[in-house]
Design an enzyme around this catalytic site. Structure first.
Site, PDB file in Angstrom:
ATOM      1  N   ARG A 282       0.434  -1.044  -0.098  1.00 63.03           N
ATOM      2  CA  ARG A 282       0.369  -0.016   0.285  1.00 63.03           C
ATOM      3  C   ARG A 282       0.858   0.850   0.311  1.00 63.03           C
ATOM      4  O   ARG A 282       0.129   1.899  -1.100  1.00 63.03           O
ATOM      5  CB  ARG A 282      -0.890  -0.099   1.312  1.00 63.03           C
ATOM      6  CG  ARG A 282      -2.382  -0.741   1.641  1.00 63.03           C
ATOM      7  CD  ARG A 282      -2.536  -0.842   1.695  1.00 63.03           C
ATOM      8  NE  ARG A 282      -4.110  -2.270   1.602  1.00 63.03           N
ATOM      9  CZ  ARG A 282      -5.339  -2.554   2.081  1.00 63.03           C
ATOM     10  NH1 ARG A 282      -4.509  -2.178   3.864  1.00 63.03           N
ATOM     11  NH2 ARG A 282      -5.947  -3.766   2.035  1.00 63.03           N
TER      12      ARG A 282
ATOM     13  N   HIS B 293      -6.510  -6.133  -0.953  1.00 66.94           N
ATOM     14  CA  HIS B 293      -7.441  -7.035   0.125  1.00 66.94           C
ATOM     15  C   HIS B 293      -6.970  -7.596   0.949  1.00 66.94           C
ATOM     16  O   HIS B 293      -6.012  -8.329  -0.015  1.00 66.94           O
ATOM     17  CB  HIS B 293      -8.816  -6.673  -0.347  1.00 66.94           C
ATOM     18  CG  HIS B 293      -9.700  -7.835   0.299  1.00 66.94           C
ATOM     19  ND1 HIS B 293      -9.668  -7.295   1.065  1.00 66.94           N
ATOM     20  CD2 HIS B 293      -9.374  -9.028   0.617  1.00 66.94           C
ATOM     21  CE1 HIS B 293     -10.907  -8.062   2.245  1.00 66.94           C
ATOM     22  NE2 HIS B 293     -10.586  -9.336   1.144  1.00 66.94           N
TER      23      HIS B 293
END
EC number: 2.7.4.6
Length: 137
Positions: free
Chosen positions: A102, A115
């Site tokens: 991320r 996810h």
């Protein structure tokens, strides 16, 4: 050995990070048991994220997750859920540790590239949502 479910979200696919993320998966010692490239319908997104149905962001999340193609994968290694959570970093890329997926690839808290299951139980549910038994190797 344990399993986890991961998804490369529409922003991760659109921004051409799939190859880098799959490479990272292998470098981290995960075995890829199943891999799919697909576009979720709005109904499928609502079903997958139904645990969040009472939350204010639910509709936006479902609309976003059905806005473009995703990559779904079932992975295996020791402590799979925990290790993947460490690899991807915090939900908000501003808070994600340097070098995490991320921190490297997320656009925002909402469009955060990937996810990952948050528990072994949820991993099993999420894997079964996308894969039938004969689709895992």
């Amino acid at each position: 050995m344990s399993r986890t479910f991961i998804m490369i979200k529409p922003d991760g696919v659109k921004n051409k990070h799939v190859g880098n993320i799959l490479s990272r998966i292998e470098k981290e010692g995960f075995k890829i048991l199943g891999l799919k490239y697909l576009k979720l319908s709005l109904e499928d997104a609502k079903q997958f994220y139904k645990v969040h149905s009472a939350r204010p962001f639910y509709n936006d999340l479902c609309n976003y997750m059905s806005s473009g193609p995703i990559v779904a994968a079932a992975l295996e290694r020791d402590n799979a859920v925990l290790h993947w959570r460490e690899v991807i970093g915090a939900t908000d890329p501003k808070e994600a540790a340097a070098g995490t997926i991320r921190a490297l690839y997320a656009e925002s808290k909402e469009a955060n590239a990937v996810h990952g299951s948050d528990s072994d139980d949820n991993a099993a549910l999420e894997i079964s949502f996308f894969f039938k038994g004969n689709e895992l190797f």
